[in-house]
Design a protein around this motif. Structure first.
Motif, mmCIF file in Angstrom:
data_model
loop_
_atom_site.group_PDB
_atom_site.id
_atom_site.type_symbol
_atom_site.label_atom_id
_atom_site.label_comp_id
_atom_site.label_asym_id
_atom_site.label_seq_id
_atom_site.Cartn_x
_atom_site.Cartn_y
_atom_site.Cartn_z
ATOM 1 N N LEU A 184 0.968 -1.214 -0.040
ATOM 2 C CA LEU A 184 0.150 0.127 0.057
ATOM 3 C C LEU A 184 0.888 1.193 0.152
ATOM 4 N N ALA A 185 1.868 1.118 0.706
ATOM 5 C CA ALA A 185 2.913 2.570 0.760
ATOM 6 C C ALA A 185 3.624 2.665 -0.672
ATOM 7 N N ASP A 186 3.829 1.567 -1.366
ATOM 8 C CA ASP A 186 4.346 1.566 -2.501
ATOM 9 C C ASP A 186 3.328 2.100 -3.707
ATOM 10 N N VAL A 187 2.071 1.660 -3.505
ATOM 11 C CA VAL A 187 1.083 2.155 -4.258
ATOM 12 C C VAL A 187 0.842 3.768 -4.099
ATOM 13 N N GLU A 188 0.938 4.170 -2.930
ATOM 14 C CA GLU A 188 0.705 5.457 -2.701
ATOM 15 C C GLU A 188 1.932 6.390 -3.159
ATOM 16 N N LEU A 189 2.981 5.797 -3.077
ATOM 17 C CA LEU A 189 4.185 6.515 -3.949
ATOM 18 C C LEU A 189 4.139 6.501 -5.227
ATOM 19 N N LEU A 190 3.754 5.455 -5.872
ATOM 20 C CA LEU A 190 3.365 5.269 -7.479
ATOM 21 C C LEU A 190 2.420 6.410 -7.689
ATOM 22 N N ILE A 242 5.582 13.357 -2.546
ATOM 23 C CA ILE A 242 6.338 12.311 -3.065
ATOM 24 C C ILE A 242 7.407 12.103 -1.758
ATOM 25 N N ARG A 243 7.890 13.031 -1.005
ATOM 26 C CA ARG A 243 8.990 12.844 -0.137
ATOM 27 C C ARG A 243 8.092 12.126 1.113
ATOM 28 N N ARG A 244 6.813 12.538 1.448
ATOM 29 C CA ARG A 244 6.042 11.812 2.523
ATOM 30 C C ARG A 244 5.778 10.385 2.110
ATOM 31 N N ALA A 245 5.299 10.147 0.977
ATOM 32 C CA ALA A 245 5.266 8.760 0.206
ATOM 33 C C ALA A 245 6.380 7.925 0.475
ATOM 34 N N ARG A 246 7.366 8.437 0.066
ATOM 35 C CA ARG A 246 8.826 7.791 -0.086
ATOM 36 C C ARG A 246 9.390 7.253 1.536
ATOM 37 N N ALA A 248 1.650 9.144 -6.108
ATOM 38 C CA ALA A 248 2.270 10.626 -6.143
ATOM 39 C C ALA A 248 3.189 10.923 -7.381
ATOM 40 N N HIS A 249 3.941 10.146 -7.942
ATOM 41 C CA HIS A 249 4.802 9.975 -8.893
ATOM 42 C C HIS A 249 3.588 10.066 -10.372
ATOM 43 N N ILE A 250 2.648 9.451 -10.572
ATOM 44 C CA ILE A 250 1.882 9.526 -11.655
ATOM 45 C C ILE A 250 1.379 10.786 -11.792
ATOM 46 N N THR A 251 0.932 11.628 -10.692
ATOM 47 C CA THR A 251 0.220 12.680 -10.882
ATOM 48 C C THR A 251 0.962 13.895 -11.286
#
Length: 89
Positions: free
Chosen positions: A36-42, A61-65, A44-47
């Motif tokens: 789920l954390a990786d999906v959130e990071l992805l 992005i930093r928070r998700a990373r 953030a990058h997709i946006t």
């Protein structure tokens, strides 16, 4: 002449042994926070793919990373604690 065969047997031939085992389901459940954390990071990058990232995007992005890294560390700590013999000293 070559006979024409259907692929229905190959498509619908899933038996009970093809289902994930309880151990595999438990492993997936343990890894779910990381997934789920990786999906959130992805996300953030997709946006930011079609535009220049704003300061808010960079913070997201930093928070998700950081969350993805923390989830990985927590998983490794749980795995390492479970594999140590004798338990906590």
């Amino acid at each position: 002449m070559n006979p024409i065969v259907t692929v229905q047997d190959a498509v619908t031939a899933f038996a009970d042994f093809m289902e994930p085992t309880n151990a595999e389901l438990d492993a997936i459940e343990q890894e779910m926070p990381v997934i789920l954390a990786d999906v959130e990071l992805l996300d953030a990058h997709i946006t930011t793919l079609d535009r220049i990232p704003t300061e808010l995007d960079n913070r997201r992005i930093r928070r998700a990373r950081r969350r993805a890294l923390a989830a990985r560390v927590a998983l490794l700590n749980r795995t390492a604690a479970a594999s140590l013999p004798g338990g906590a000293a």
